[in-house]
Design an enzyme around this catalytic site. Sequence first.
Site, PDB file in Angstrom:
ATOM      1  CB  SER A   1      -0.796   0.007   1.325  1.00 38.98           C
ATOM      2  OG  SER A   1      -1.825  -1.124   1.089  1.00 38.98           O
TER       3      SER A   1
ATOM      4  CB  VAL B   1      -2.526  -1.204   5.872  1.00 40.81           C
ATOM      5  CG1 VAL B   1      -1.746  -0.938   6.832  1.00 40.81           C
ATOM      6  CG2 VAL B   1      -2.309  -0.318   4.617  1.00 40.81           C
TER       7      VAL B   1
ATOM      8  CG  HIS C   1       6.148  -1.662   9.111  1.00 42.85           C
ATOM      9  ND1 HIS C   1       7.234  -2.023   9.533  1.00 42.85           N
ATOM     10  CD2 HIS C   1       6.583  -1.341   7.755  1.00 42.85           C
ATOM     11  CE1 HIS C   1       8.310  -1.660   8.948  1.00 42.85           C
ATOM     12  NE2 HIS C   1       7.902  -1.317   7.323  1.00 42.85           N
TER      13      HIS C   1
HETATM   14  C1  DLZ Z   1       5.829  -3.700   5.366  1.00 42.89           C
HETATM   15  C2  DLZ Z   1       4.454  -3.914   5.319  1.00 42.89           C
HETATM   16  C3  DLZ Z   1       3.684  -4.181   6.407  1.00 42.89           C
HETATM   17  C4  DLZ Z   1       4.301  -4.626   7.580  1.00 42.89           C
HETATM   18  N1  DLZ Z   1       2.242  -4.206   6.323  1.00 42.89           N
HETATM   19  C5  DLZ Z   1       1.609  -4.166   5.214  1.00 42.89           C
HETATM   20  C6  DLZ Z   1       0.334  -4.037   5.144  1.00 42.89           C
HETATM   21  O1  DLZ Z   1      -0.312  -4.524   6.328  1.00 42.89           O
HETATM   22  N2  DLZ Z   1      -0.312  -3.881   4.130  1.00 42.89           N
HETATM   23  C7  DLZ Z   1       0.380  -3.231   2.905  1.00 42.89           C
HETATM   24  O2  DLZ Z   1      -0.222  -3.121   1.818  1.00 42.89           O
HETATM   25  N3  DLZ Z   1       1.778  -3.299   2.969  1.00 42.89           N
HETATM   26  C8  DLZ Z   1       2.433  -3.618   3.951  1.00 42.89           C
HETATM   27  N4  DLZ Z   1       3.613  -3.656   3.984  1.00 42.89           N
HETATM   28  C9  DLZ Z   1       4.498  -3.405   2.695  1.00 42.89           C
HETATM   29  C10 DLZ Z   1       4.462  -1.944   2.466  1.00 42.89           C
HETATM   30  O3  DLZ Z   1       3.395  -1.007   2.004  1.00 42.89           O
HETATM   31  C11 DLZ Z   1       5.529  -1.384   1.346  1.00 42.89           C
HETATM   32  O4  DLZ Z   1       5.350  -2.213   0.058  1.00 42.89           O
HETATM   33  C12 DLZ Z   1       7.184  -1.768   1.769  1.00 42.89           C
HETATM   34  O5  DLZ Z   1       7.280  -1.167   3.036  1.00 42.89           O
HETATM   35  C13 DLZ Z   1       8.186  -1.592   0.732  1.00 42.89           C
HETATM   36  O6  DLZ Z   1       8.022  -0.016   0.467  1.00 42.89           O
END
Ligand code: DLZ
Length: 149
Positions: free
Chosen positions: A57, A82, A89
């Site tokens: 996201s 998310v 995070h």
């Molecule tokens: C790293 C991460 C985490 C911990 N949780 C989510 C999440 O719940 N939903 C989501 O869409 N993305 C998550 N990410 C990935 C981050 O959005 C991103 O892709 C990475 O930090 C790389 O920039």
Amino acid sequence: MSPTIKSSDRIGELKIGIAAARFNSHITNSMFDRCHKRLLDLGVAKGNITVARVPGSFELPYAIKSLIVNNDLNAAIALGAVIKGQTSHFLFISQAVSQGLSTVSIETSVPVIFGVLTTDNTEQALARIEKAVGYAESAVEMGSKIFDP
Ligand code: DLZ
């Protein structure tokens, strides 16, 4: 048809972008399918829907801006999930995404639909997948205002 979408809207001409995060893909893939199908059911031409997939996201604001700039869109939809974890995070990502998408929408004057679920757990996210239908309807409603404000 949703009561908020007028029959006079030139839906067939609308250009809509969808950016979808792959993170939590067991949720975002279903959101994408429902959103895409609803756009087609509402009359958006398949060829007028441009899709971008991104890792998570956090990358959605960049992807949405790229889609808008390169495809002359009437509206764009950002899809992601998310889910709160053991670290902070969740907070950083959800704040950056919501603020980023809002900024892109205002900077480009193109409506951006906030289709990012922010939930405490997976069960809550699964229960909200169907909201993606509404995101498609919001995009059509907002995109149509370009033609008929
Ligand atoms: C790293 C991460 C985490 C911990 N949780 C989510 C999440 O719940 N939903 C989501 O869409 N993305 C998550 N990410 C990935 C981050 O959005 C991103 O892709 C990475 O930090 C790389 O920039």
